[in-house]
Motif scaffolding. Structure first.
Motif, PDB file in Angstrom:
ATOM      1  N   GLY A 102       0.794  -1.225   0.000  1.00 30.21           N
ATOM      2  CA  GLY A 102       0.000   0.000   0.000  1.00 30.21           C
ATOM      3  C   GLY A 102       0.823   1.269   0.000  1.00 30.21           C
ATOM      4  N   ASP A 103       2.151   1.149   0.066  1.00 28.33           N
ATOM      5  CA  ASP A 103       2.937   2.385   0.082  1.00 28.33           C
ATOM      6  C   ASP A 103       3.109   2.938  -1.328  1.00 28.33           C
ATOM      7  OD1 ASP A 103       5.325   1.468  -1.176  1.00 28.33           O
ATOM      8  OD2 ASP A 103       6.278   0.973   0.717  1.00 28.33           O
ATOM      9  N   ARG A 104       3.720   4.072  -1.415  1.00 35.57           N
ATOM     10  CA  ARG A 104       3.807   4.808  -2.673  1.00 35.57           C
ATOM     11  C   ARG A 104       4.633   4.102  -3.742  1.00 35.57           C
ATOM     12  NH1 ARG A 104       5.191  10.962  -2.193  1.00 35.57           N
ATOM     13  NH2 ARG A 104       3.059  10.915  -1.509  1.00 35.57           N
ATOM     14  N   TRP A 105       5.688   3.356  -3.360  1.00 31.38           N
ATOM     15  CA  TRP A 105       6.644   2.859  -4.344  1.00 31.38           C
ATOM     16  C   TRP A 105       6.801   1.347  -4.437  1.00 31.38           C
ATOM     17  CZ3 TRP A 105       8.048   6.199  -7.817  1.00 31.38           C
ATOM     18  CH2 TRP A 105       8.096   7.557  -7.494  1.00 31.38           C
ATOM     19  N   SER A 130       5.715   6.561 -12.895  1.00 29.30           N
ATOM     20  CA  SER A 130       5.010   7.032 -11.714  1.00 29.30           C
ATOM     21  C   SER A 130       4.357   8.390 -11.919  1.00 29.30           C
ATOM     22  CB  SER A 130       6.004   7.125 -10.551  1.00 29.30           C
ATOM     23  OG  SER A 130       5.418   7.764  -9.456  1.00 29.30           O
ATOM     24  N   ALA A 131       3.232   8.576 -11.272  1.00 30.55           N
ATOM     25  CA  ALA A 131       2.576   9.888 -11.279  1.00 30.55           C
ATOM     26  C   ALA A 131       3.429  10.906 -10.529  1.00 30.55           C
ATOM     27  CB  ALA A 131       1.196   9.792 -10.639  1.00 30.55           C
ATOM     28  N   LEU A 183       7.986  -3.727  -7.443  1.00 34.09           N
ATOM     29  CA  LEU A 183       7.716  -5.142  -7.724  1.00 34.09           C
ATOM     30  C   LEU A 183       7.278  -5.344  -9.168  1.00 34.09           C
ATOM     31  CD1 LEU A 183       5.747  -6.454  -4.620  1.00 34.09           C
ATOM     32  CD2 LEU A 183       7.901  -7.361  -5.486  1.00 34.09           C
ATOM     33  N   LEU A 184       6.399  -4.484  -9.651  1.00 34.73           N
ATOM     34  CA  LEU A 184       5.903  -4.620 -11.018  1.00 34.73           C
ATOM     35  C   LEU A 184       7.026  -4.429 -12.034  1.00 34.73           C
ATOM     36  CD1 LEU A 184       2.504  -2.733 -10.678  1.00 34.73           C
ATOM     37  CD2 LEU A 184       2.862  -5.211 -10.836  1.00 34.73           C
ATOM     38  N   VAL A 185       7.878  -3.453 -11.796  1.00 34.92           N
ATOM     39  CA  VAL A 185       8.994  -3.210 -12.721  1.00 34.92           C
ATOM     40  C   VAL A 185       9.973  -4.376 -12.675  1.00 34.92           C
ATOM     41  CG1 VAL A 185      10.971  -1.727 -13.212  1.00 34.92           C
ATOM     42  CG2 VAL A 185       8.742  -0.707 -12.730  1.00 34.92           C
ATOM     43  N   ARG A 189      15.236   5.478 -13.003  1.00 36.97           N
ATOM     44  CA  ARG A 189      14.722   6.173 -14.205  1.00 36.97           C
ATOM     45  C   ARG A 189      13.392   5.573 -14.663  1.00 36.97           C
ATOM     46  NH1 ARG A 189      20.106   6.080 -15.629  1.00 36.97           N
ATOM     47  NH2 ARG A 189      19.835   4.203 -16.877  1.00 36.97           N
ATOM     48  N   THR A 190      13.303   4.261 -14.648  1.00 35.10           N
ATOM     49  CA  THR A 190      12.080   3.589 -15.092  1.00 35.10           C
ATOM     50  C   THR A 190      10.913   3.935 -14.165  1.00 35.10           C
ATOM     51  OG1 THR A 190      13.389   1.795 -16.026  1.00 35.10           O
ATOM     52  CG2 THR A 190      11.057   1.346 -15.631  1.00 35.10           C
TER      53      THR A 190
END
Length: 142
Positions: free
Chosen positions: A36-39, A65-66, A44-46, A59-60
């Protein structure tokens, strides 16, 4: 009748929490907080797409990210937390200078799959969620 069923379900929940822990540092609480945190979920997805060096990962994340930027310090802290929980592995080569890269472990890949499933569920229901928000906001601010 419904009251007894609710009490039984609450008792089952309490038993589950007693078995798996309800303290602040228990895995169920910490991993859900991590997701639930911001990053952390984005990391994990990257990393679910492959192995990344620190700067390349940073960089990715900024591109996707918004928020558009993650500090080097925050990224390092998030990676250490993910590594500590066994989701990420940090590899250092013997090159000069050393090359450091990050990848998901098998446990991290499993968590990635679970997080991806939750995200897919949310995305499939996004119109319903937006409608509920609009209805709530209309009542709250009317």
């Amino acid at each position: 009748m419904q009251g007894r069923m609710e009490q039984r379900e609450l008792a089952d929940l309490a038993a589950e929490m007693a078995l798996h822990g309800k303290d602040r540092d228990d895995p169920a609480r910490e991993v859900m907080g991590l997701l639930g945190d911001r990053w952390s979920t984005l990391i994990l997805l990257v990393l679910g797409t492959g192995t990344f060096r620190h700067a390349e990962l940073r960089r990715t994340l900024a591109q996707l990210s918004a928020e558009q930027a993650i500090s080097q310090r925050v990224l390092t802290l998030k990676l250490r937390t993910l590594e500590r929980d066994g989701f990420v592995v940090r590899a250092v080569t013997a090159d000069v200078p050393p090359r450091v890269s990050y990848a998901l472990t098998p446990l991290g890949t499993d968590l990635h799959t679970q997080a991806r499933g939750l995200i897919d569920w949310i995305n499939a229901r996004a119109p319903q969620i937006r409608d509920a928000r609009e209805a709530f906001d209309g009542v709250q601010f009317a």
